[in-house]
Design a protein around this motif. Structure first.
Motif, PDB file in Angstrom:
ATOM      1  N   LEU A  54     -21.998 -71.468  38.216  1.00  0.00           N
ATOM      2  CA  LEU A  54     -20.715 -71.238  37.760  1.00  0.00           C
ATOM      3  C   LEU A  54     -20.547 -73.448  37.156  1.00  0.00           C
ATOM      4  O   LEU A  54     -19.779 -73.481  37.187  1.00  0.00           O
ATOM      5  CB  LEU A  54     -19.565 -71.037  38.561  1.00  0.00           C
ATOM      6  N   LEU A  55     -21.674 -73.521  38.227  1.00  0.00           N
ATOM      7  CA  LEU A  55     -21.428 -75.384  38.398  1.00  0.00           C
ATOM      8  C   LEU A  55     -22.583 -75.604  37.709  1.00  0.00           C
ATOM      9  O   LEU A  55     -23.826 -76.218  38.131  1.00  0.00           O
ATOM     10  CB  LEU A  55     -21.430 -75.903  39.707  1.00  0.00           C
ATOM     11  N   THR A  56     -22.798 -75.756  35.980  1.00  0.00           N
ATOM     12  CA  THR A  56     -23.771 -75.955  35.316  1.00  0.00           C
ATOM     13  C   THR A  56     -24.514 -77.590  35.908  1.00  0.00           C
ATOM     14  O   THR A  56     -25.171 -78.106  36.116  1.00  0.00           O
ATOM     15  CB  THR A  56     -23.204 -76.099  33.844  1.00  0.00           C
TER      16      THR A  56
ATOM     17  N   ALA B 109     -27.429 -65.749  47.516  1.00  0.00           N
ATOM     18  CA  ALA B 109     -27.164 -65.184  46.825  1.00  0.00           C
ATOM     19  C   ALA B 109     -25.670 -65.837  45.824  1.00  0.00           C
ATOM     20  O   ALA B 109     -24.908 -66.399  45.049  1.00  0.00           O
ATOM     21  CB  ALA B 109     -26.317 -63.911  46.419  1.00  0.00           C
ATOM     22  N   LYS B 110     -25.054 -66.461  47.534  1.00  0.00           N
ATOM     23  CA  LYS B 110     -23.756 -67.422  46.685  1.00  0.00           C
ATOM     24  C   LYS B 110     -24.149 -68.775  45.905  1.00  0.00           C
ATOM     25  O   LYS B 110     -23.844 -69.026  45.266  1.00  0.00           O
ATOM     26  CB  LYS B 110     -23.289 -67.529  48.368  1.00  0.00           C
ATOM     27  N   LEU B 111     -25.231 -68.924  46.807  1.00  0.00           N
ATOM     28  CA  LEU B 111     -25.939 -70.693  46.045  1.00  0.00           C
ATOM     29  C   LEU B 111     -25.840 -70.155  44.330  1.00  0.00           C
ATOM     30  O   LEU B 111     -25.421 -71.325  43.772  1.00  0.00           O
ATOM     31  CB  LEU B 111     -26.511 -71.396  46.727  1.00  0.00           C
ATOM     32  N   ARG B 112     -26.841 -69.396  44.248  1.00  0.00           N
ATOM     33  CA  ARG B 112     -27.168 -69.068  42.966  1.00  0.00           C
ATOM     34  C   ARG B 112     -25.640 -68.679  41.661  1.00  0.00           C
ATOM     35  O   ARG B 112     -26.454 -69.103  40.713  1.00  0.00           O
ATOM     36  CB  ARG B 112     -27.643 -68.000  42.579  1.00  0.00           C
TER      37      ARG B 112
ATOM     38  N   GLN C  71     -28.308 -79.527  46.116  1.00  0.00           N
ATOM     39  CA  GLN C  71     -28.231 -78.411  46.365  1.00  0.00           C
ATOM     40  C   GLN C  71     -29.579 -77.800  45.568  1.00  0.00           C
ATOM     41  O   GLN C  71     -29.939 -76.712  46.444  1.00  0.00           O
ATOM     42  CB  GLN C  71     -26.860 -77.900  45.159  1.00  0.00           C
ATOM     43  N   ASN C  72     -30.285 -77.939  44.859  1.00  0.00           N
ATOM     44  CA  ASN C  72     -31.454 -78.219  44.622  1.00  0.00           C
ATOM     45  C   ASN C  72     -32.475 -77.912  45.720  1.00  0.00           C
ATOM     46  O   ASN C  72     -33.213 -76.322  46.196  1.00  0.00           O
ATOM     47  CB  ASN C  72     -32.278 -78.301  42.915  1.00  0.00           C
ATOM     48  N   MET C  73     -32.437 -79.218  46.397  1.00  0.00           N
ATOM     49  CA  MET C  73     -33.607 -78.861  47.775  1.00  0.00           C
ATOM     50  C   MET C  73     -32.988 -78.382  48.295  1.00  0.00           C
ATOM     51  O   MET C  73     -33.650 -77.409  49.201  1.00  0.00           O
ATOM     52  CB  MET C  73     -33.652 -80.223  47.785  1.00  0.00           C
ATOM     53  N   GLU C  74     -31.540 -77.546  49.031  1.00  0.00           N
ATOM     54  CA  GLU C  74     -31.490 -76.834  50.064  1.00  0.00           C
ATOM     55  C   GLU C  74     -31.756 -75.186  49.574  1.00  0.00           C
ATOM     56  O   GLU C  74     -32.628 -74.210  50.352  1.00  0.00           O
ATOM     57  CB  GLU C  74     -29.924 -76.872  50.032  1.00  0.00           C
ATOM     58  N   LEU C  75     -31.316 -74.825  47.942  1.00  0.00           N
ATOM     59  CA  LEU C  75     -31.610 -73.878  47.345  1.00  0.00           C
ATOM     60  C   LEU C  75     -33.328 -73.547  48.074  1.00  0.00           C
ATOM     61  O   LEU C  75     -33.769 -72.534  48.609  1.00  0.00           O
ATOM     62  CB  LEU C  75     -32.172 -73.213  46.360  1.00  0.00           C
ATOM     63  N   SER C  76     -34.469 -74.584  47.334  1.00  0.00           N
ATOM     64  CA  SER C  76     -35.809 -74.211  47.757  1.00  0.00           C
ATOM     65  C   SER C  76     -36.589 -74.059  49.196  1.00  0.00           C
ATOM     66  O   SER C  76     -36.890 -73.402  49.964  1.00  0.00           O
ATOM     67  CB  SER C  76     -36.749 -75.758  47.766  1.00  0.00           C
ATOM     68  N   ARG C  77     -35.181 -74.637  50.476  1.00  0.00           N
ATOM     69  CA  ARG C  77     -35.297 -75.052  51.415  1.00  0.00           C
ATOM     70  C   ARG C  77     -35.690 -73.006  51.577  1.00  0.00           C
ATOM     71  O   ARG C  77     -36.248 -72.624  53.228  1.00  0.00           O
ATOM     72  CB  ARG C  77     -34.804 -76.197  52.551  1.00  0.00           C
ATOM     73  N   LEU C  78     -34.284 -72.652  51.672  1.00  0.00           N
ATOM     74  CA  LEU C  78     -33.902 -71.519  52.516  1.00  0.00           C
ATOM     75  C   LEU C  78     -35.049 -70.578  51.264  1.00  0.00           C
ATOM     76  O   LEU C  78     -35.269 -69.832  52.339  1.00  0.00           O
ATOM     77  CB  LEU C  78     -32.886 -71.423  51.597  1.00  0.00           C
ATOM     78  N   GLY C  79     -35.795 -70.553  50.524  1.00  0.00           N
ATOM     79  CA  GLY C  79     -36.173 -70.146  49.552  1.00  0.00           C
ATOM     80  C   GLY C  79     -37.390 -69.662  50.605  1.00  0.00           C
ATOM     81  O   GLY C  79     -38.665 -69.072  51.093  1.00  0.00           O
ATOM     82  N   LYS C  80     -38.476 -71.515  51.136  1.00  0.00           N
ATOM     83  CA  LYS C  80     -39.979 -70.880  51.910  1.00  0.00           C
ATOM     84  C   LYS C  80     -39.100 -70.358  53.014  1.00  0.00           C
ATOM     85  O   LYS C  80     -39.626 -70.161  53.951  1.00  0.00           O
ATOM     86  CB  LYS C  80     -38.872 -72.538  51.934  1.00  0.00           C
TER      87      LYS C  80
END
Length: 307
Positions: free
Chosen positions: A205-207, A197-200, A213-222
């Motif tokens: 906020l940071l376009t 939620a924080k990353l999203r 950051q996208n790879m980290e979000l993907s990893r966390l999703g997995k």
């Protein structure tokens, strides 16, 4: 397959049914024959040993004329022999209580990988003389070595349940570990969800969020998906264990009820035995028995053979 049974016990019909259903089977009815077969037969040929519960086996031998002590010693020798062969030939020899086969014939055929057949309908176990059974139980209780053998024989035997082979009871420690692991995963899941939620929020906020950051979000999703899958598996396993615990509790309750019935029967038999002994004592102490004592002694004198 080799099938062994004790001819002193009521297992002849059961063994014949098994032999006919399995087809290529050899029936053995002595311990010597079993020992010779294990030494000479092909090591891949399985051996099924059908034995009778200790108290029933002792009572049956007593009914055939053995004393309680001799019957217990004979059964103990046989039990020690079977346990020794099972330890030495663990992959070949399987110990089965004949009563369990009678009570769960379908599960037994499934375990043997034999097709279910209407012809395999074992007769129920004979009830036996309740007085002899009571004496047999007392004789076994008076012999700690025999009691130990009975417990060891039961532990080394195959057991069945309504769903097939009975799984061992789940230890409480293992159940606690599953519950603790579930709680840990739930905590970790909430932490991951908070992090996502924080990353999203940062992403909104940071376009210009970078690729890392996208790879980290993907990893966390997995990881979240894997945790959810693992949590679902744990929930399913926990439900299954809870059902097993409930089933075991119900069986324990039924066993307790049966034990209470047996204790009541023992009390009734003891009371009947006391009444009969009191009646005999009254007869022996009666006036008629005292008055006719000289006549009985004269009778024994005249019946005594001459020199």
């Amino acid at each position: 397959m080799l099938i062994w049974h004790d001819p002193y016990n009521e297992t002849d019909t059961l063994v014949i049914l098994l032999a006919e259903l399995s087809g290529d089977s050899t029936v053995l009815d002595t311990t010597d024959a079993l020992a010779d077969a294990l030494d000479e037969e092909d090591a891949s040929n399985p051996v099924l040993c059908l034995y009778t519960r200790a108290d029933i086996a002792v009572a049956e031998r007593m009914e055939q004329g053995d004393t309680a002590t001799d019957a217990v010693e004979t059964w103990a020798d046989q039990a020690a022999f079977l346990l020794g062969k099972q330890r030495r030939h663990r992959r070949r020899v399987t110990l089965v209580d004949a009563d369990l086969v009678r009570n769960a014939p379908v599960e037994f055929l499934d375990w043997l990988k034999l097709e279910d057949s209407e012809s395999f309908a074992p007769d129920p176990a004979p009830e036996g003389d309740p007085v002899l059974l009571m004496i047999a139980e007392l004789a076994l209780q008076a012999n700690p070595a025999a009691q130990s053998l009975a417990e060891e024989l039961q532990a080394a035997s195959v057991t069945f349940s309504e769903t097939g082979l009975a799984a061992p009871a789940l230890p409480e420690a293992a159940l606690d570990r599953y519950v603790a692991e579930k709680a840990t995963l739930q905590t970790a899941l909430r932490a991951r969800e908070s992090e996502i939620a924080k990353l999203r929020e940062s992403q909104s906020l940071l376009t210009g969020q970078n690729r890392t950051q996208n790879m980290e979000l993907s990893r966390l999703g997995k990881e979240l998906s894997q945790m959810e899958t693992r949590l679902a598996q744990l929930n399913q396993g926990l439900d299954s264990y809870q059902v097993q615990v409930s089933t075991l509790q119900e069986k324990l309750r039924l066993s307790t009820d049966r034990l209470a019935d047996k204790n009541q029967l023992l009390d009734t038999l003891a009371e009947q035995l006391k009444q009969r002994q009191d009646e005999i004592d009254r007869i022996m102490q009666s006036r008629s028995m005292r008055l006719t004592a000289p006549i009985r002694r004269l009778g024994r004198l005249f019946r005594r053979p001459g020199p």
